[in-house]
Design a protein around this motif. Structure first.
Motif, PDB file in Angstrom:
ATOM      1  N   SER A  88     -15.822   5.383 -16.955  1.00 51.86           N
ATOM      2  CA  SER A  88     -16.176   4.728 -15.697  1.00 51.86           C
ATOM      3  C   SER A  88     -16.518   3.259 -15.879  1.00 51.86           C
ATOM      4  O   SER A  88     -16.283   2.439 -14.992  1.00 51.86           O
ATOM      5  N   SER A  89     -17.059   2.894 -17.038  1.00 51.08           N
ATOM      6  CA  SER A  89     -17.472   1.510 -17.272  1.00 51.08           C
ATOM      7  C   SER A  89     -16.616   0.784 -18.299  1.00 51.08           C
ATOM      8  O   SER A  89     -16.690  -0.436 -18.419  1.00 51.08           O
ATOM      9  N   GLY A  90     -15.808   1.526 -19.078  1.00 51.68           N
ATOM     10  CA  GLY A  90     -15.033   0.908 -20.147  1.00 51.68           C
ATOM     11  C   GLY A  90     -15.881   0.508 -21.342  1.00 51.68           C
ATOM     12  O   GLY A  90     -15.450  -0.280 -22.177  1.00 51.68           O
ATOM     13  N   THR A  91     -17.097   1.053 -21.448  1.00 49.25           N
ATOM     14  CA  THR A  91     -18.022   0.685 -22.515  1.00 49.25           C
ATOM     15  C   THR A  91     -17.916   1.652 -23.690  1.00 49.25           C
ATOM     16  O   THR A  91     -17.898   2.869 -23.502  1.00 49.25           O
ATOM     17  N   THR A  92     -17.842   1.108 -24.895  1.00 42.55           N
ATOM     18  CA  THR A  92     -17.881   1.935 -26.096  1.00 42.55           C
ATOM     19  C   THR A  92     -19.295   2.444 -26.302  1.00 42.55           C
ATOM     20  O   THR A  92     -20.243   1.666 -26.411  1.00 42.55           O
TER      21      THR A  92
ATOM     22  N   THR B 124     -16.416  11.628 -17.568  1.00 42.46           N
ATOM     23  CA  THR B 124     -15.216  11.571 -18.405  1.00 42.46           C
ATOM     24  C   THR B 124     -15.387  10.538 -19.513  1.00 42.46           C
ATOM     25  O   THR B 124     -15.766   9.397 -19.270  1.00 42.46           O
ATOM     26  N   TYR B 125     -15.094  10.962 -20.744  1.00 38.64           N
ATOM     27  CA  TYR B 125     -15.109  10.079 -21.899  1.00 38.64           C
ATOM     28  C   TYR B 125     -13.708  10.040 -22.511  1.00 38.64           C
ATOM     29  O   TYR B 125     -12.964  11.022 -22.443  1.00 38.64           O
ATOM     30  N   GLU B 126     -13.379   8.902 -23.120  1.00 36.14           N
ATOM     31  CA  GLU B 126     -12.084   8.720 -23.763  1.00 36.14           C
ATOM     32  C   GLU B 126     -12.295   8.499 -25.255  1.00 36.14           C
ATOM     33  O   GLU B 126     -13.055   7.623 -25.666  1.00 36.14           O
ATOM     34  N   LEU B 127     -11.622   9.300 -26.064  1.00 36.47           N
ATOM     35  CA  LEU B 127     -11.701   9.192 -27.515  1.00 36.47           C
ATOM     36  C   LEU B 127     -10.418   8.564 -28.051  1.00 36.47           C
ATOM     37  O   LEU B 127      -9.314   9.006 -27.721  1.00 36.47           O
ATOM     38  N   THR B 128     -10.566   7.527 -28.871  1.00 45.69           N
ATOM     39  CA  THR B 128      -9.429   6.950 -29.577  1.00 45.69           C
ATOM     40  C   THR B 128      -9.658   7.098 -31.071  1.00 45.69           C
ATOM     41  O   THR B 128     -10.697   6.688 -31.595  1.00 45.69           O
ATOM     42  N   VAL B 129      -8.703   7.716 -31.753  1.00 46.56           N
ATOM     43  CA  VAL B 129      -8.750   7.875 -33.205  1.00 46.56           C
ATOM     44  C   VAL B 129      -7.717   6.932 -33.817  1.00 46.56           C
ATOM     45  O   VAL B 129      -6.553   6.925 -33.408  1.00 46.56           O
ATOM     46  N   THR B 130      -8.141   6.136 -34.788  1.00 44.97           N
ATOM     47  CA  THR B 130      -7.254   5.218 -35.498  1.00 44.97           C
ATOM     48  C   THR B 130      -7.271   5.552 -36.972  1.00 44.97           C
ATOM     49  O   THR B 130      -8.335   5.526 -37.609  1.00 44.97           O
ATOM     50  N   ALA B 131      -6.113   5.894 -37.514  1.00 44.12           N
ATOM     51  CA  ALA B 131      -5.971   6.169 -38.945  1.00 44.12           C
ATOM     52  C   ALA B 131      -5.181   5.026 -39.578  1.00 44.12           C
ATOM     53  O   ALA B 131      -4.115   4.654 -39.076  1.00 44.12           O
ATOM     54  N   THR B 132      -5.698   4.459 -40.671  1.00 43.85           N
ATOM     55  CA  THR B 132      -5.086   3.299 -41.315  1.00 43.85           C
ATOM     56  C   THR B 132      -4.900   3.583 -42.795  1.00 43.85           C
ATOM     57  O   THR B 132      -5.788   4.153 -43.440  1.00 43.85           O
TER      58      THR B 132
ATOM     59  N   VAL C 183     -19.982 -10.092 -26.043  1.00 46.14           N
ATOM     60  CA  VAL C 183     -19.070  -8.971 -25.783  1.00 46.14           C
ATOM     61  C   VAL C 183     -17.636  -9.391 -26.104  1.00 46.14           C
ATOM     62  O   VAL C 183     -17.259 -10.552 -25.968  1.00 46.14           O
ATOM     63  N   SER C 184     -16.822  -8.436 -26.542  1.00 47.57           N
ATOM     64  CA  SER C 184     -15.409  -8.676 -26.829  1.00 47.57           C
ATOM     65  C   SER C 184     -14.538  -7.883 -25.870  1.00 47.57           C
ATOM     66  O   SER C 184     -14.863  -6.743 -25.532  1.00 47.57           O
ATOM     67  N   LYS C 185     -13.438  -8.487 -25.433  1.00 49.72           N
ATOM     68  CA  LYS C 185     -12.437  -7.787 -24.642  1.00 49.72           C
ATOM     69  C   LYS C 185     -11.055  -8.148 -25.168  1.00 49.72           C
ATOM     70  O   LYS C 185     -10.857  -9.207 -25.762  1.00 49.72           O
TER      71      LYS C 185
ATOM     72  N   MET D 132     -26.576  -2.320 -28.836  1.00 44.53           N
ATOM     73  CA  MET D 132     -26.129  -2.321 -27.447  1.00 44.53           C
ATOM     74  C   MET D 132     -24.672  -1.893 -27.380  1.00 44.53           C
ATOM     75  O   MET D 132     -23.866  -2.313 -28.201  1.00 44.53           O
ATOM     76  N   PRO D 133     -24.293  -1.036 -26.398  1.00 47.95           N
ATOM     77  CA  PRO D 133     -22.885  -0.641 -26.290  1.00 47.95           C
ATOM     78  C   PRO D 133     -22.011  -1.861 -26.115  1.00 47.95           C
ATOM     79  O   PRO D 133     -22.385  -2.844 -25.496  1.00 47.95           O
ATOM     80  N   ARG D 134     -20.795  -1.835 -26.636  1.00 54.30           N
ATOM     81  CA  ARG D 134     -19.894  -2.961 -26.504  1.00 54.30           C
ATOM     82  C   ARG D 134     -18.662  -2.556 -25.723  1.00 54.30           C
ATOM     83  O   ARG D 134     -18.241  -1.416 -25.754  1.00 54.30           O
ATOM     84  N   ARG D 135     -18.083  -3.501 -25.023  1.00 59.13           N
ATOM     85  CA  ARG D 135     -16.956  -3.188 -24.164  1.00 59.13           C
ATOM     86  C   ARG D 135     -15.649  -3.262 -24.926  1.00 59.13           C
ATOM     87  O   ARG D 135     -15.431  -4.170 -25.698  1.00 59.13           O
ATOM     88  N   ARG D 136     -14.813  -2.307 -24.675  1.00 64.41           N
ATOM     89  CA  ARG D 136     -13.476  -2.276 -25.270  1.00 64.41           C
ATOM     90  C   ARG D 136     -12.486  -1.842 -24.214  1.00 64.41           C
ATOM     91  O   ARG D 136     -12.790  -1.066 -23.325  1.00 64.41           O
TER      92      ARG D 136
END
Length: 274
Positions: free
Chosen positions: A209-213, A253-261, A121-123, A1-5
């Motif tokens: 639109s929903s903030g869902t991952t 519209t989609y939002e992509l976040t890239v995290t490099a660690t 769900v996590s926020k 299930m998609p999760r909210r972030r």
């Protein structure tokens, strides 16, 4: 299930996270299992770690990932809250002293931040503080309800940023939608680290639109200080498919976040939208 972030902004830094459980729960009539104060369990983990908060045979009402430090004058993660209950919970996150910083929730800056979290769900709530290096910033997670009330106190510490530039996302080009193939594509993605090998490069796609991952991808066998994915011609370097196979990729519209660690826990983030 998609999760909210929540949405993220570009930021770099180094973070350790503390897992903890809810306190001071009153008037329970919901059949919920809650760890009592004497049964708390905590562990230091990085931002991407999975969490299992349990101190005895009971489960925790809330799962908390609390940043033990935040970088001065940067919007940083303060706390991620997971609803382990069987019903939707609404709660507020507030600074004990509102002058110590600005809080950011899923809908932007607010004080306090109100969160309504569905079961499982996590926020998250971010903070931007200009307090001096070493300042302790206490905050509270609270709920007042006829059947369930709690008041959880936690704190973080402001640190002057001294790891800026340890990790960088050097190129992130042509993030787009391939609706016919039900996927998202990125033409060029490059990241690098200065003093340590890169550990992971993670991609998260949010339906704005929903903030869902709705899509995620992780590269975790990098083996060096450079990560490069370059497309050739019209072929994308990176393809991300929906986490839920039944999800239809659309032209919204989609939002992509890239995290490099890197292996020392330094990280960089960069966000793009279609």
């Amino acid at each position: 299930m998609p999760r909210r972030r929540p949405r993220k902004t570009d930021r770099t830094g180094r973070r350790r996270l503390l897992a903890a459980a809810a306190t001071s729960v009153a008037g329970i009539g919901l059949g919920l299992n809650v760890i009592q104060p004497s049964a708390y369990t905590s562990a230091v983990m990085n931002r991407q770690s999975s969490m299992n908060v349990a101190g005895d045979t009971d489960g925790a009402l809330l799962g908390l990932l609390v940043a033990d430090s935040v970088k001065k004058n940067n919007q940083e993660l303060l706390v991620e809250i997971t609803n382990n209950a069987s019903r939707t919970l609404t709660m507020n996150v507030s600074l004990d002293d509102p002058n110590q910083g600005t809080l950011y929730g899923p809908n932007g800056p607010n004080s306090p931040v109100s969160l309504t979290i569905d079961p499982g769900v996590s926020k998250s709530v971010d903070i931007d503080s200009s307090e001096p290096d070493g300042t302790t910033v206490p905050f509270s997670i609270g709920r007042n309800g006829s059947k369930l009330s709690f008041d959880i106190g936690r704190q973080t510490t402001v640190q002057a940023g001294n790891t800026s530039g340890e990790v960088s996302i050097d190129k992130l080009n042509q993030f787009g939608v391939n609706q016919s193939a039900d996927e998202w594509t990125i033409k060029t993605l490059e990241a690098s680290s200065t003093n340590y090998d890169l550990d992971t490069v993670e991609l998260e796609i949010i339906e704005q639109s929903s903030g869902t991952t709705v899509g995620t991808k992780t590269y975790d066998e990098i083996g060096g200080t450079q990560f490069t994915r370059k497309g050739s011609g019209n072929d994308p370097a990176v393809v991300v498919q929906p986490d839920d196979a039944s999800y239809d990729v659309t032209n919204e519209t989609y939002e992509l976040t890239v995290t490099a660690t890197d292996t020392a826990g330094n990280f960089a983030q960069r966000t793009e939208t279609t």
